[in-house]
Each structure stands twice: as structure tokens, then as C-alpha cells.
Write a protein that holds these residues in place. Structure first.
Motif, PDB file in Angstrom:
ATOM      1  N   GLY A 197      60.351   3.174   4.019  1.00  0.00           N
ATOM      2  CA  GLY A 197      60.411   4.307   3.091  1.00  0.00           C
ATOM      3  C   GLY A 197      59.418   4.194   1.958  1.00  0.00           C
ATOM      4  N   VAL A 198      58.321   3.480   2.200  1.00  0.00           N
ATOM      5  CA  VAL A 198      57.275   3.290   1.194  1.00  0.00           C
ATOM      6  C   VAL A 198      56.149   4.284   1.464  1.00  0.00           C
ATOM      7  N   ARG A 199      55.665   4.938   0.438  1.00  0.00           N
ATOM      8  CA  ARG A 199      54.541   5.877   0.562  1.00  0.00           C
ATOM      9  C   ARG A 199      53.246   5.070   0.598  1.00  0.00           C
TER      10      ARG A 199
ATOM     11  N   MET B 271      60.694   2.524  -9.120  1.00  0.00           N
ATOM     12  CA  MET B 271      59.627   2.720  -8.172  1.00  0.00           C
ATOM     13  C   MET B 271      58.350   2.098  -8.724  1.00  0.00           C
ATOM     14  N   THR B 272      57.701   1.335  -7.866  1.00  0.00           N
ATOM     15  CA  THR B 272      56.516   0.580  -8.249  1.00  0.00           C
ATOM     16  C   THR B 272      55.327   1.052  -7.434  1.00  0.00           C
ATOM     17  N   THR B 273      54.165   1.150  -8.066  1.00  0.00           N
ATOM     18  CA  THR B 273      52.929   1.468  -7.358  1.00  0.00           C
ATOM     19  C   THR B 273      52.072   0.215  -7.306  1.00  0.00           C
TER      20      THR B 273
ATOM     21  N   ALA C 265      61.947   0.966  -0.624  1.00  0.00           N
ATOM     22  CA  ALA C 265      61.943   2.423  -0.484  1.00  0.00           C
ATOM     23  C   ALA C 265      61.655   3.065  -1.835  1.00  0.00           C
ATOM     24  N   GLY C 266      60.777   4.064  -1.812  1.00  0.00           N
ATOM     25  CA  GLY C 266      60.400   4.768  -3.035  1.00  0.00           C
ATOM     26  C   GLY C 266      59.150   4.228  -3.694  1.00  0.00           C
ATOM     27  N   ASP C 267      58.726   3.017  -3.310  1.00  0.00           N
ATOM     28  CA  ASP C 267      57.483   2.460  -3.845  1.00  0.00           C
ATOM     29  C   ASP C 267      56.287   3.157  -3.211  1.00  0.00           C
ATOM     30  N   THR C 268      55.122   2.978  -3.825  1.00  0.00           N
ATOM     31  CA  THR C 268      53.850   3.474  -3.293  1.00  0.00           C
ATOM     32  C   THR C 268      52.897   2.312  -3.185  1.00  0.00           C
TER      33      THR C 268
END
Length: 96
Positions: free
Chosen positions: A57-59, A1-3, A37-40
Motif C-alpha cells: 500500500g505504498v505509493r 505517512m513518510t516520504t 501503507a500510506g508512505d510514498t
């Protein structure tokens, strides 16, 4: 997961670095193919792009700053952003 932090503004980059958030990638522009998906993603993005992020599915955390008209169009420093109450707010956009 990457921000990701998406901004071309030095003051915004300095401000987010002061918030204790780990940012993996700083980019001037977001390319949807780079996120999964799962990244921010943190930034100030248009609604259609936030919708696309939600679909993947990205925040999304929106950098909100209440700007008085006298400061519009000016580069803000991190200190000015703090004084103006800059904050990060999570959003999930759905189409009707």
C-alpha cells in the motif's frame, strides 16, 4: 505517512529538493521493513521492489530521465537532469 527519496546520486537529491516536494527521509537503499501503507517512495527502483511496495500500500513515484548514450554511467547534476526533462511518474505494479 513518510516520504522517502531513494538515491545515492547527489545530483538527483539536489534535483528532487528543487521540485517543491517534502522528503522526510533520504536513503541510499530502500529497506522494505522501513515503509508502511500510506508512505510514498520516490526513486528509480527495480520492478520487483515496486511490486512489493504496491503490495504494502505504498505509493511509488519513479524518477524518469531520458539519457542519451553519451551520458550513461556518468553522474548528472540537477541542472543536467532538468535539461533532460527529468520527471516523477506514479506507478502501481501488479503481477500477472
Amino acid at each position: 505517512m513518510t516520504t522517502f527519496f531513494i538515491s545515492r546520486h547527489p545530483g538527483a537529491i539536489q534535483w528532487v529538493n528543487q521540485q517543491g516536494i517534502t522528503i522526510d527521509r533520504f536513503e541510499a537503499h530502500l529497506h522494505l521493513d522501513d515503509v508502511a501503507a500510506g508512505d510514498t517512495v520516490v526513486g528509480t527502483l527495480p520492478i520487483p521492489m515496486v511490486f512489493a511496495l504496491s503490495q504494502k500500500g505504498v505509493r511509488y513515484l519513479h524518477l524518469s530521465v531520458e539519457l542519451p548514450s553519451s551520458l550513461r554511467g556518468q553522474e548528472l547534476s540537477a541542472e543536467q537532469m532538468t535539461a533532460l526533462g527529468a520527471s516523477l511518474q506514479a506507478y502501481n505494479v501488479e503481477a500477472l
